[in-house]
Scaffold this motif. Structure first.
Motif, PDB file in Angstrom:
ATOM      1  N   PRO A  47       0.822  -1.204   0.000  1.00 21.68           N
ATOM      2  CA  PRO A  47       0.000   0.000   0.000  1.00 21.68           C
ATOM      3  C   PRO A  47       0.856   1.253   0.000  1.00 21.68           C
ATOM      4  N   LYS A  48       0.333   2.295  -0.612  1.00 19.52           N
ATOM      5  CA  LYS A  48       1.012   3.580  -0.619  1.00 19.52           C
ATOM      6  C   LYS A  48       0.475   4.414   0.533  1.00 19.52           C
ATOM      7  N   LEU A  49       1.340   4.720   1.459  1.00 23.93           N
ATOM      8  CA  LEU A  49       0.945   5.499   2.623  1.00 23.93           C
ATOM      9  C   LEU A  49       1.472   6.916   2.491  1.00 23.93           C
ATOM     10  N   PRO A  50       0.754   7.878   3.052  1.00 26.41           N
ATOM     11  CA  PRO A  50       1.228   9.263   2.995  1.00 26.41           C
ATOM     12  C   PRO A  50       2.591   9.402   3.659  1.00 26.41           C
ATOM     13  N   ASN A  51       3.384  10.281   3.118  1.00 23.55           N
ATOM     14  CA  ASN A  51       4.724  10.511   3.654  1.00 23.55           C
ATOM     15  C   ASN A  51       4.640  11.540   4.776  1.00 23.55           C
ATOM     16  N   GLU A  52       4.137  11.086   5.907  1.00 20.81           N
ATOM     17  CA  GLU A  52       4.014  11.967   7.061  1.00 20.81           C
ATOM     18  C   GLU A  52       4.175  11.149   8.334  1.00 20.81           C
ATOM     19  N   SER A  54       2.331  11.065  11.220  1.00 17.11           N
ATOM     20  CA  SER A  54       1.161  11.212  12.077  1.00 17.11           C
ATOM     21  C   SER A  54       0.858   9.884  12.768  1.00 17.11           C
ATOM     22  N   PRO A  55       0.120   9.907  13.884  1.00 17.72           N
ATOM     23  CA  PRO A  55      -0.208   8.656  14.583  1.00 17.72           C
ATOM     24  C   PRO A  55      -0.942   7.649  13.700  1.00 17.72           C
ATOM     25  N   TYR A  56      -1.880   8.132  12.876  1.00 23.51           N
ATOM     26  CA  TYR A  56      -2.633   7.197  12.033  1.00 23.51           C
ATOM     27  C   TYR A  56      -1.734   6.538  10.995  1.00 23.51           C
ATOM     28  N   VAL A  57      -0.868   7.319  10.360  1.00 29.13           N
ATOM     29  CA  VAL A  57       0.031   6.756   9.347  1.00 29.13           C
ATOM     30  C   VAL A  57       0.992   5.759   9.995  1.00 29.13           C
ATOM     31  N   SER A  70      -1.036  -6.546  16.567  1.00 25.38           N
ATOM     32  CA  SER A  70      -1.184  -6.225  17.989  1.00 25.38           C
ATOM     33  C   SER A  70      -0.604  -4.851  18.307  1.00 25.38           C
ATOM     34  N   LYS A  71       0.556  -4.565  17.758  1.00 19.69           N
ATOM     35  CA  LYS A  71       1.176  -3.262  17.998  1.00 19.69           C
ATOM     36  C   LYS A  71       0.387  -2.147  17.328  1.00 19.69           C
ATOM     37  N   SER A  72      -0.207  -2.446  16.172  1.00 19.63           N
ATOM     38  CA  SER A  72      -0.949  -1.402  15.460  1.00 19.63           C
ATOM     39  C   SER A  72      -2.170  -0.943  16.244  1.00 19.63           C
ATOM     40  N   ILE A  73      -2.751  -1.829  17.056  1.00 18.18           N
ATOM     41  CA  ILE A  73      -3.939  -1.451  17.825  1.00 18.18           C
ATOM     42  C   ILE A  73      -3.627  -0.306  18.788  1.00 18.18           C
ATOM     43  N   SER A  74      -2.506  -0.400  19.487  1.00 17.59           N
ATOM     44  CA  SER A  74      -2.145   0.677  20.418  1.00 17.59           C
ATOM     45  C   SER A  74      -1.892   1.984  19.676  1.00 17.59           C
ATOM     46  N   LEU A  75      -1.364   1.885  18.456  1.00 21.89           N
ATOM     47  CA  LEU A  75      -1.123   3.094  17.668  1.00 21.89           C
ATOM     48  C   LEU A  75      -2.427   3.672  17.124  1.00 21.89           C
ATOM     49  N   ASN A  81      -7.075   9.164  20.135  1.00 22.09           N
ATOM     50  CA  ASN A  81      -6.895  10.128  21.224  1.00 22.09           C
ATOM     51  C   ASN A  81      -6.399  11.478  20.720  1.00 22.09           C
ATOM     52  N   CYS A  82      -5.641  11.452  19.623  1.00 21.12           N
ATOM     53  CA  CYS A  82      -5.120  12.693  19.043  1.00 21.12           C
ATOM     54  C   CYS A  82      -6.056  13.285  18.000  1.00 21.12           C
ATOM     55  N   ALA A  83      -7.224  12.656  17.814  1.00 15.41           N
ATOM     56  CA  ALA A  83      -8.185  13.104  16.801  1.00 15.41           C
ATOM     57  C   ALA A  83      -7.555  13.138  15.413  1.00 15.41           C
ATOM     58  N   ASP A  84      -6.708  12.162  15.140  1.00 18.37           N
ATOM     59  CA  ASP A  84      -6.042  12.067  13.840  1.00 18.37           C
ATOM     60  C   ASP A  84      -6.775  11.037  12.978  1.00 18.37           C
ATOM     61  N   ARG A  85      -7.573  11.526  12.027  1.00 17.89           N
ATOM     62  CA  ARG A  85      -8.354  10.662  11.132  1.00 17.89           C
ATOM     63  C   ARG A  85      -9.150   9.635  11.944  1.00 17.89           C
ATOM     64  N   THR A  86      -9.936  10.157  12.857  1.00 19.35           N
ATOM     65  CA  THR A  86     -10.661   9.304  13.800  1.00 19.35           C
ATOM     66  C   THR A  86     -11.579   8.316  13.094  1.00 19.35           C
ATOM     67  N   ASP A  87     -12.245   8.762  12.025  1.00 23.32           N
ATOM     68  CA  ASP A  87     -13.152   7.864  11.294  1.00 23.32           C
ATOM     69  C   ASP A  87     -12.432   6.591  10.861  1.00 23.32           C
ATOM     70  N   SER A  88     -11.301   6.773  10.188  1.00 24.25           N
ATOM     71  CA  SER A  88     -10.553   5.628   9.668  1.00 24.25           C
ATOM     72  C   SER A  88      -9.866   4.855  10.783  1.00 24.25           C
ATOM     73  N   ALA A  89      -9.352   5.574  11.784  1.00 26.74           N
ATOM     74  CA  ALA A  89      -8.615   4.909  12.861  1.00 26.74           C
ATOM     75  C   ALA A  89      -9.515   3.953  13.639  1.00 26.74           C
ATOM     76  N   LEU A  90     -10.732   4.396  13.962  1.00 24.73           N
ATOM     77  CA  LEU A  90     -11.644   3.545  14.730  1.00 24.73           C
ATOM     78  C   LEU A  90     -12.078   2.332  13.909  1.00 24.73           C
ATOM     79  N   LYS A  91     -12.408   2.563  12.659  1.00 26.43           N
ATOM     80  CA  LYS A  91     -12.842   1.457  11.799  1.00 26.43           C
ATOM     81  C   LYS A  91     -11.712   0.455  11.581  1.00 26.43           C
ATOM     82  N   ASP A  92     -10.516   0.950  11.260  1.00 23.42           N
ATOM     83  CA  ASP A  92      -9.389   0.049  11.002  1.00 23.42           C
ATOM     84  C   ASP A  92      -9.001  -0.728  12.254  1.00 23.42           C
TER      85      ASP A  92
END
Length: 207
Positions: A47-52, A54-57, A70-75, A81-92
């Motif tokens: 996958p192509k991820l943004p070059n940034e 941020s917590p979500y990336v 397992s590690k990705s869940i904590s991230l 918590n940081c309101a960084d792409r909350t829609d996608s973060a919660l779903k993913d």
């Protein structure tokens, strides 16, 4: 044994022996540059991820590149918590929890934090919940949510009032009509009724 003298024997034609090819004087061929090896199929599907940074990336990188769910869940929690792409973060995060058989935890996460998501994300979160309820065997909640989504279709609210929507599955986009969505929900509800031994209700939906 007496030979048949009347039988004419046809001699086998001898094929001429092929002559060896004449050798041509050796000439040095021009050197061919060494090509770099082609990328493997697995590399082409990365996958192509943004070059940034941020917590979500970071969470997506750990999930998809490092393949450490397992590690990705904590991230993902950090992204929420940081309101960084909350829609996608919660779903993913809920999808990853489901993969790790932490289905009940995923359900509670969506129910507790979906109020932080936009209105546009609510329909997608409902679809994740439907799948989670089914996986967890929580049929009462499964049927209740399906019934809610069917009422949204009847009231003309589903799909934002449109007749079609664009869905995504395994990286591919496709159009879904309101009738296709209704049929999908009814099929899920009939299946849930069968699990509850309510065969008459299931039969009515299949008609």
């Amino acid at each position: 044994m007496r030979k048949d003298c009347n039988k004419v024997l046809v001699p086998r034609m001898l094929t001429p022996r092929p002559q060896p090819p004449q050798r041509k004087p050796w000439n040095s061929a021009p050197s061919t540059p060494i090509q770099s090896p082609a990328k493997s199929d697995s590399d082409s599907f990365l996958p192509k991820l943004p070059n940034e940074d941020s917590p979500y990336v970071k969470a997506k990188h750990v999930q998809l590149i490092d393949r450490d769910p397992s590690k990705s869940i904590s991230l993902f929690w950090s992204a929420i918590n940081c309101a960084d792409r909350t829609d996608s973060a919660l779903k993913d995060m809920a999808v990853v929890m489901k993969q790790l058989n932490r289905t009940d935890e995923a359900i509670e996460a969506i129910k507790s934090f979906r109020h932080l998501c936009t209105n546009k994300a609510q329909e997608s979160l409902d679809n994740v919940l439907i799948d989670l309820y089914k996986r967890a065997g929580r049929m009462d909640e499964h049927v209740e949510l399906l019934d809610h989504k069917l009422k949204l279709i009847e009231d003309g609210v589903a799909f934002g009032g449109k007749t079609t929507k664009i869905s995504r599955s395994q990286g591919k986009k496709f159009h879904v009509s309101i009738e296709q969505e209704r049929s999908r929900l009814l099929g899920n509800m009939a299946w849930a009724y069968i699990q509850q031994n309510q065969y008459q209700k299931a039969e009515e939906l299949y008609r």
